[in-house]
Enzyme design. Sequence first.
Site, PDB file in Angstrom:
ATOM      1  N   CYS A 120      -9.373 -11.714  10.874  1.00 16.84           N
ATOM      2  CA  CYS A 120     -10.662 -11.395  10.264  1.00 16.84           C
ATOM      3  C   CYS A 120     -10.946 -12.452   9.216  1.00 16.84           C
ATOM      4  CB  CYS A 120     -10.633 -10.009   9.628  1.00 16.84           C
ATOM      5  SG  CYS A 120     -12.293  -9.400   9.228  1.00 16.84           S
ATOM      6  N   LYS A 195     -13.591   1.009  14.905  1.00 13.78           N
ATOM      7  CA  LYS A 195     -13.365   0.847  13.475  1.00 13.78           C
ATOM      8  C   LYS A 195     -14.638   1.225  12.731  1.00 13.78           C
ATOM      9  CE  LYS A 195     -12.201  -2.441   9.870  1.00 13.78           C
ATOM     10  NZ  LYS A 195     -11.667  -3.754   9.507  1.00 13.78           N
ATOM     11  N   ARG A 205      -8.990  -3.093   0.039  1.00 15.68           N
ATOM     12  CA  ARG A 205      -9.868  -4.185  -0.397  1.00 15.68           C
ATOM     13  C   ARG A 205      -9.434  -4.707  -1.752  1.00 15.68           C
ATOM     14  NH1 ARG A 205     -15.634  -1.950   1.913  1.00 15.68           N
ATOM     15  NH2 ARG A 205     -14.949  -1.900   4.094  1.00 15.68           N
ATOM     16  N   ARG A 217     -20.425  -3.097   4.974  1.00 11.11           N
ATOM     17  CA  ARG A 217     -20.082  -3.563   6.317  1.00 11.11           C
ATOM     18  C   ARG A 217     -20.777  -2.743   7.414  1.00 11.11           C
ATOM     19  NH1 ARG A 217     -16.435  -6.922   4.318  1.00 11.11           N
ATOM     20  NH2 ARG A 217     -14.389  -6.335   3.519  1.00 11.11           N
ATOM     21  N   GLU A 233     -17.494   1.188  22.564  1.00  9.94           N
ATOM     22  CA  GLU A 233     -16.734   0.106  21.925  1.00  9.94           C
ATOM     23  C   GLU A 233     -15.408  -0.099  22.661  1.00  9.94           C
ATOM     24  OE1 GLU A 233     -17.154  -2.154  19.849  1.00  9.94           O
ATOM     25  OE2 GLU A 233     -18.738  -1.628  18.448  1.00  9.94           O
ATOM     26  N   LYS A 248      -9.510   3.528  13.893  1.00  9.96           N
ATOM     27  CA  LYS A 248      -9.289   3.323  12.469  1.00  9.96           C
ATOM     28  C   LYS A 248     -10.504   3.791  11.671  1.00  9.96           C
ATOM     29  CE  LYS A 248      -8.912  -0.380   9.149  1.00  9.96           C
ATOM     30  NZ  LYS A 248      -9.006  -1.782   8.884  1.00  9.96           N
ATOM     31  N   SER A 274      -5.300   2.635   4.043  1.00 12.16           N
ATOM     32  CA  SER A 274      -4.891   2.606   2.639  1.00 12.16           C
ATOM     33  C   SER A 274      -5.346   3.830   1.847  1.00 12.16           C
ATOM     34  CB  SER A 274      -5.420   1.339   1.990  1.00 12.16           C
ATOM     35  OG  SER A 274      -6.830   1.267   2.077  1.00 12.16           O
ATOM     36  N   TYR A 313       1.323   2.574   5.858  1.00 13.19           N
ATOM     37  CA  TYR A 313       2.004   2.098   4.647  1.00 13.19           C
ATOM     38  C   TYR A 313       3.236   2.950   4.355  1.00 13.19           C
ATOM     39  CZ  TYR A 313      -2.302  -0.466   4.423  1.00 13.19           C
ATOM     40  OH  TYR A 313      -3.355  -1.278   4.758  1.00 13.19           O
TER      41      TYR A 313
HETATM   42  C1  PBG Z   1     -10.221  -6.476   7.393  1.00 11.24           C
HETATM   43  C2  PBG Z   1      -9.462  -5.217   7.345  1.00 11.24           C
HETATM   44  C3  PBG Z   1      -9.677  -4.093   6.533  1.00 11.24           C
HETATM   45  C4  PBG Z   1      -8.628  -3.218   6.788  1.00 11.24           C
HETATM   46  C5  PBG Z   1      -7.831  -3.809   7.760  1.00 11.24           C
HETATM   47  N1  PBG Z   1      -8.376  -5.038   8.105  1.00 11.24           N
HETATM   48  C6  PBG Z   1     -10.701  -3.830   5.501  1.00 11.24           C
HETATM   49  C7  PBG Z   1     -12.109  -3.686   5.865  1.00 11.24           C
HETATM   50  O1  PBG Z   1     -12.514  -3.711   7.020  1.00 11.24           O
HETATM   51  O2  PBG Z   1     -12.886  -3.595   4.909  1.00 11.24           O
HETATM   52  C8  PBG Z   1      -8.409  -1.892   6.119  1.00 11.24           C
HETATM   53  C9  PBG Z   1      -7.006  -1.403   6.097  1.00 11.24           C
HETATM   54  C10 PBG Z   1      -6.722  -0.279   5.174  1.00 11.24           C
HETATM   55  O3  PBG Z   1      -7.604   0.277   4.493  1.00 11.24           O
HETATM   56  O4  PBG Z   1      -5.534   0.078   5.098  1.00 11.24           O
HETATM   57  N2  PBG Z   1     -11.467  -6.425   8.001  1.00 11.24           N
END
Ligand code: PBG
Length: 323
Positions: A120, A195, A205, A217, A233, A248, A274, A313
């Site tokens: 990414c 996602k 973030r 986003r 998707e 996700k 997270s 995690y």
């Molecule tokens: C990058 C990405 C993100 C996460 C994984 N890859 C953040 C986002 O899309 O803003 C989130 C992972 C998490 O919250 O543990 N695009």
Amino acid sequence: MTFPTVRLRRLRRTPELRSLVRETRLSPLDFILPLFVVPGENVREEISALPGHAHLSVDRLVEEARGAFQDGIRAVILFGLPEAKDPTGSSSLAWDGPVQKAILALKRELPELVVITDVCLCQYTDHGHCGVLDQGWVDNDATLELLAATALSHANAGADMVAPSDMMDGRIQAIRTRLDEGGFHQVAIMAYSVKFASAFYGPFREAAHSAPSQGDRKSYQMDPANRREAWREAELDAAEGADILMVKPALAYLDLIRDLRERFPHPLAAYNVSGEYAMIKAAAERGWVDERAIALETLTGIKRAGADLILTYHARKAARWLG
Ligand code: PBG
């Protein structure tokens, strides 16, 4: 036949009986551990938003991965924090970037560890969006080029698998084509297929320094309200050649994990993100919940919903709890 002949409590009487009829079993082999790699040497800085996780330089990351391997973890996913950011995220494809160097080191030191990379641009762009901007709009097709080049740089360094998380249309095809042209037919793609534009990414973030400086986003990540769109998707990613599909976040989207399990034969991953981790940690810190019990229950629920693999995690701790 019904009560009193039928008594479901018969098989719940002892731990051994319960274990005998248990339908879902967690294993450390189910887990993928996220790791954050930074430039420099001998760096280990705890990430306050993700207790138990740290920004690691390559040398310390190898140490962490070795510990995880000893705990029974067999796969990691790498996120990089570059030295410098620019409008096109050009540092994401540097041959000597933190992620590229980490892949090399991990494959040298721990050849059996499966090394997956997040693909990414948001950690690498100065505006924090997952693609390049054209008058404030994330330009889909211009971004594909950069994503494919980034994936190729990871493959070049020895990654086993790349995992695009940007949500641009057509990225799986663009990456598959570029990898194959480069001779990397064996490098797999785990697609962040479904996602959502989620508030559960907050702590990440902060950890990845990737919050968009303007806007959100929502013009590329999915609307949390949509179920049928999620199937589309996943269908597109499958048709473009994704080897593994992902949902996700996990907890607010267990219905989609179940849907994809039933609709696709592909291995299915779920990202226990997270914010989901942070909520457990915060409540456990206050003594409101039992971290071990609640984390294992959560992971069991994600697997029961249909996930084969869980990015979490809690991976190291859960692996140790499972013995
Ligand atoms: C990058 C990405 C993100 C996460 C994984 N890859 C953040 C986002 O899309 O803003 C989130 C992972 C998490 O919250 O543990 N695009």
